[in-house]
Design a protein around this motif. Structure first.
Motif, PDB file in Angstrom:
ATOM      1  N   LYS A  71      28.107  51.940  36.024  1.00 25.87           N
ATOM      2  CA  LYS A  71      29.338  52.234  35.300  1.00 25.87           C
ATOM      3  C   LYS A  71      30.490  51.340  35.772  1.00 25.87           C
ATOM      4  O   LYS A  71      31.172  50.719  34.960  1.00 25.87           O
ATOM      5  N   PRO A 103      30.280  62.964  43.906  1.00 26.76           N
ATOM      6  CA  PRO A 103      29.622  64.271  44.061  1.00 26.76           C
ATOM      7  C   PRO A 103      28.243  64.191  44.708  1.00 26.76           C
ATOM      8  O   PRO A 103      27.812  65.127  45.361  1.00 26.76           O
ATOM      9  N   LYS A 110      35.039  64.920  37.402  1.00 29.14           N
ATOM     10  CA  LYS A 110      33.664  64.612  37.800  1.00 29.14           C
ATOM     11  C   LYS A 110      32.973  65.925  38.124  1.00 29.14           C
ATOM     12  O   LYS A 110      33.524  66.768  38.833  1.00 29.14           O
ATOM     13  N   ASN A 129      28.221  52.126  22.787  1.00 27.25           N
ATOM     14  CA  ASN A 129      29.352  52.997  23.166  1.00 27.25           C
ATOM     15  C   ASN A 129      30.721  52.380  22.960  1.00 27.25           C
ATOM     16  O   ASN A 129      31.710  52.909  23.440  1.00 27.25           O
ATOM     17  N   VAL A 151      25.273  57.859  25.001  1.00 35.16           N
ATOM     18  CA  VAL A 151      25.775  58.527  23.794  1.00 35.16           C
ATOM     19  C   VAL A 151      24.959  58.023  22.632  1.00 35.16           C
ATOM     20  O   VAL A 151      24.776  56.835  22.458  1.00 35.16           O
ATOM     21  N   ALA A 152      24.453  58.933  21.832  1.00 35.91           N
ATOM     22  CA  ALA A 152      23.661  58.507  20.679  1.00 35.91           C
ATOM     23  C   ALA A 152      24.562  57.786  19.695  1.00 35.91           C
ATOM     24  O   ALA A 152      25.618  58.272  19.327  1.00 35.91           O
ATOM     25  N   ALA A 153      24.197  56.584  19.306  1.00 38.48           N
ATOM     26  CA  ALA A 153      25.043  55.759  18.420  1.00 38.48           C
ATOM     27  C   ALA A 153      25.151  56.382  17.039  1.00 38.48           C
ATOM     28  O   ALA A 153      24.214  57.003  16.577  1.00 38.48           O
ATOM     29  N   GLY A 188      37.855  64.227  41.546  1.00 37.64           N
ATOM     30  CA  GLY A 188      38.473  63.123  40.825  1.00 37.64           C
ATOM     31  C   GLY A 188      38.034  63.095  39.372  1.00 37.64           C
ATOM     32  O   GLY A 188      37.338  63.988  38.889  1.00 37.64           O
ATOM     33  N   LEU A 189      38.472  62.048  38.681  1.00 38.38           N
ATOM     34  CA  LEU A 189      38.225  61.950  37.243  1.00 38.38           C
ATOM     35  C   LEU A 189      37.335  60.757  36.928  1.00 38.38           C
ATOM     36  O   LEU A 189      37.289  59.779  37.664  1.00 38.38           O
ATOM     37  N   THR A 190      36.631  60.850  35.821  1.00 36.12           N
ATOM     38  CA  THR A 190      35.829  59.735  35.356  1.00 36.12           C
ATOM     39  C   THR A 190      35.977  59.652  33.835  1.00 36.12           C
ATOM     40  O   THR A 190      36.302  60.648  33.194  1.00 36.12           O
ATOM     41  N   MET A 191      35.756  58.478  33.266  1.00 33.75           N
ATOM     42  CA  MET A 191      35.993  58.333  31.828  1.00 33.75           C
ATOM     43  C   MET A 191      34.752  58.712  31.023  1.00 33.75           C
ATOM     44  O   MET A 191      33.653  58.279  31.334  1.00 33.75           O
ATOM     45  N   LYS A 192      34.953  59.505  29.993  1.00 35.79           N
ATOM     46  CA  LYS A 192      33.852  59.881  29.112  1.00 35.79           C
ATOM     47  C   LYS A 192      34.220  59.567  27.672  1.00 35.79           C
ATOM     48  O   LYS A 192      35.326  59.883  27.223  1.00 35.79           O
ATOM     49  N   LEU A 193      33.292  58.991  26.932  1.00 35.93           N
ATOM     50  CA  LEU A 193      33.558  58.618  25.549  1.00 35.93           C
ATOM     51  C   LEU A 193      33.936  59.835  24.719  1.00 35.93           C
ATOM     52  O   LEU A 193      34.843  59.790  23.906  1.00 35.93           O
ATOM     53  N   GLY A 194      33.244  60.933  24.910  1.00 37.25           N
ATOM     54  CA  GLY A 194      33.608  62.182  24.239  1.00 37.25           C
ATOM     55  C   GLY A 194      33.538  62.136  22.729  1.00 37.25           C
ATOM     56  O   GLY A 194      32.689  61.446  22.156  1.00 37.25           O
ATOM     57  N   PHE A 222      39.672  60.673  30.451  1.00 35.73           N
ATOM     58  CA  PHE A 222      39.444  61.013  31.855  1.00 35.73           C
ATOM     59  C   PHE A 222      39.102  62.491  31.959  1.00 35.73           C
ATOM     60  O   PHE A 222      39.888  63.348  31.592  1.00 35.73           O
ATOM     61  N   THR A 277      35.064  61.283  46.591  1.00 34.09           N
ATOM     62  CA  THR A 277      35.065  61.755  45.209  1.00 34.09           C
ATOM     63  C   THR A 277      33.704  61.596  44.538  1.00 34.09           C
ATOM     64  O   THR A 277      33.557  61.818  43.346  1.00 34.09           O
ATOM     65  N   ALA A 308      32.626  59.405  19.767  1.00 32.16           N
ATOM     66  CA  ALA A 308      31.268  59.092  19.315  1.00 32.16           C
ATOM     67  C   ALA A 308      30.884  59.838  18.047  1.00 32.16           C
ATOM     68  O   ALA A 308      29.928  59.469  17.375  1.00 32.16           O
ATOM     69  N   GLU A 321      33.571  51.560  36.590  1.00 31.49           N
ATOM     70  CA  GLU A 321      34.748  51.767  35.733  1.00 31.49           C
ATOM     71  C   GLU A 321      35.939  50.899  36.054  1.00 31.49           C
ATOM     72  O   GLU A 321      36.614  50.405  35.162  1.00 31.49           O
ATOM     73  N   LEU A 368      29.345  52.077  16.157  1.00 24.06           N
ATOM     74  CA  LEU A 368      29.430  51.800  17.579  1.00 24.06           C
ATOM     75  C   LEU A 368      28.440  50.726  17.997  1.00 24.06           C
ATOM     76  O   LEU A 368      27.383  50.583  17.379  1.00 24.06           O
ATOM     77  N   GLU A 426      27.380  56.788  30.726  1.00 26.29           N
ATOM     78  CA  GLU A 426      27.020  57.876  29.810  1.00 26.29           C
ATOM     79  C   GLU A 426      26.060  57.376  28.764  1.00 26.29           C
ATOM     80  O   GLU A 426      26.219  56.269  28.296  1.00 26.29           O
ATOM     81  N   THR A 462      32.376  54.642  40.821  1.00 22.18           N
ATOM     82  CA  THR A 462      31.217  54.703  39.920  1.00 22.18           C
ATOM     83  C   THR A 462      30.314  53.493  40.067  1.00 22.18           C
ATOM     84  O   THR A 462      29.527  53.166  39.178  1.00 22.18           O
TER      85      THR A 462
END
Lengths: 110, 342
Positions: free
Chosen positions: A35, A74, B128, B268, A108-110, B250-256, B125, A72, B259, A37, B265, A106, A46
């Motif tokens: 990732k 996990p 996690k 992603n 994610v299904a396109a 903490g935080l992490t980025m998710k497409l959410g 964001f 941070t 999509a 990021e 796309l 992640e 990440t």
């Protein structure tokens, strides 16, 4: 020089690396799923990898900044490092790491 | 739940540097914007991931920190009075019969816009999640990633996990309310503000807070209600009775939800053309890290360029009959008046 990386599916890849490159950059540029990021700024954790026990002591210790970021993560373990903080050099030729689950992008299904 | 209805020209999803600059380019064309962001402030990745870190590749700035860049952009767009909706996320995006858009946010607000600009960066964001088996069953019921109302923790046996400001602040805030507070961290060093750490240590010395060095091994409970947190420590497994847990990793980025909006796309990322940065849905544009096109570089400066071209195309959709003359801010009195410099 080479870095041996075990990916999220357990497959081992032998990646060519150049001196001074961050291990995260090597992994990312060869197209493995990492990732990473923040792009190497030690700000996201990440790019997390588990370092093979034979290599843990041979790396330069983590800075306070890296330890803060490892807080941070996990799925942190004793052999956890952020791959963006490991710079390739002749001493690290043959370094073995495994991508941690938390470094996975992640799906994610396109 | 607010349930407000907002009608505007453009909704910009994401208030990071590129979303912010889009306000400027659109503002020069008299287009009004509302921005939504899941963070509680503007700045996106710059403010969240590297506020104090130097950026060297912003044209015109040999060196600028993430926070400084955000502050400068906020100043630059101030004349256009964009409206911000923080701590929210757009969940659904629907194209209406008349070609305009209806957007629903996760707190019940409804937005109606003629154009939608997705400037979502790497995604929203989100906290996690600890890799603990079946933690999802407890989320929202006895495991929480943020505190909305402190009262919900009164008389509870609380486990807080983390070593940063969030974990320490909530340890201090909730200790007086909760029945018990156990703070769990993987090492005995904390990155939180030293004053908070000192206060925590005082509470530990007074027996008001229990500090455990270790990591979460597992959860015990039923039907989403926690009864204990199992910790892995240097002394082996420790079972901590608990009815509430707050993990702060903490935080992490998710497409959410992005999509799910029917946008084409590519791995992603939202596919766009390089003339207008339009997506596969007419009226929806994508700029910044979230988009993809041949040769794309994930640079802030690329996002700025994309915002400028997108604004021209967005204007044509919003005001199809208006004749727009290309002008420079340095020489146009009209533009300078809009910026308030004349």
């Amino acid at each position: 020089m080479r870095v041996l990386v075990t990916d999220h599916d357990g497959n081992e890849h032998e990646l060519e690396a150049l001196e001074g490159w961050r291990v995260m950059e090597v992994i990312r540029d060869w197209g493995l799923d990492i990732k990473a990021e923040c792009g190497g700024a030690c700000a996201c954790a990440t790019c997390h990898v588990f370092v093979n026990e034979n290599w843990v002591e041979r790396l330069e210790g983590a800075t306070a900044e890296e330890e803060d970021m490892l807080d941070t993560v996990p799925d942190v373990q004793l052999n956890s490092r952020l791959s963006c903080q490991i710079l390739m050099s002749d001493d690290l030729d043959g370094l073995q790491v495994t991508l941690a689950p938390s470094s996975r992008s992640e799906e994610v299904a396109a | 739940m607010s349930g407000n209805e907002i009608h505007t020209d453009v909704v910009i999803i994401g208030a990071g540097p590129v979303g912010l600059f889009a306000v400027f380019e659109l503002g020069l064309l008299d287009v009004k914007c509302h921005l939504i962001d899941i963070l509680d402030r503007a700045g996106g990745q710059c403010a969240e991931l590297y506020p104090e870190k130097p950026i060297y590749d912003i044209p015109g700035f040999p060196i600028v920190s993430g926070q400084e860049l955000t502050d400068n952009l906020m100043k630059q767009i101030a004349p256009f009075e964009a409206e911000f909706h923080f701590s929210r996320m757009i969940e659904t995006l629907e194209k209406l019969e008349d070609g305009t858009f209806k957007l629903l946010s996760d707190d019940g607000d409804v937005f109606f816009a003629k154009v939608v600009v997705v400037a979502a960066g790497g995604g929203s964001f989100q906290p996690k999640r600890p890799p603990v088996p079946s933690i999802e069953e407890y989320e929202g019921k006895s495991v929480f990633y943020s505190v909305r109302r402190m009262e919900e923790f009164r008389d509870q046996d609380l486990v807080i996990v983390g070593g940063g400001d969030s974990a320490l602040d909530w340890t201090l805030n909730l200790a007086p309310l909760a029945k018990s507070v156990t703070l769990v961290h993987r090492r005995d060093e904390f990155r939180a503000a030293p004053a908070s750490v000192n206060e925590m240590r005082k509470l530990v010395a007074e027996g008001k807070v229990d500090l455990k060095i270790g990591q979460i091994g597992g959860l015990e409970g039923a039907d989403g209600q926690l009864s204990a947190v199992v910790l892995k420590t240097a002394d082996g497994e420790v079972n901590v009775p608990a009815t509430r847990m707050l993990p702060f990793f903490g935080l992490t980025m998710k497409l959410g939800p992005v999509a799910d909006w029917g946008l084409e796309l590519n791995d992603n990322l939202i596919s766009v053309d390089t003339e207008k940065f339009a997506t596969s849905v007419p009226g929806v544009f994508a700029i910044g890290d979230i988009n993809h096109y041949p040769g794309k570089l994930k640079l802030i400066l690329s996002g700025f360029h994309e915002a400028a071209l997108m604004a021209q195309a967005a204007k044509k959709i919003i005001s199809p009959d208006e004749r727009v003359i290309f002008q420079y801010t340095t020489s146009s009195t009209k533009l300078k008046k809009k910026l308030g410099v004349v």
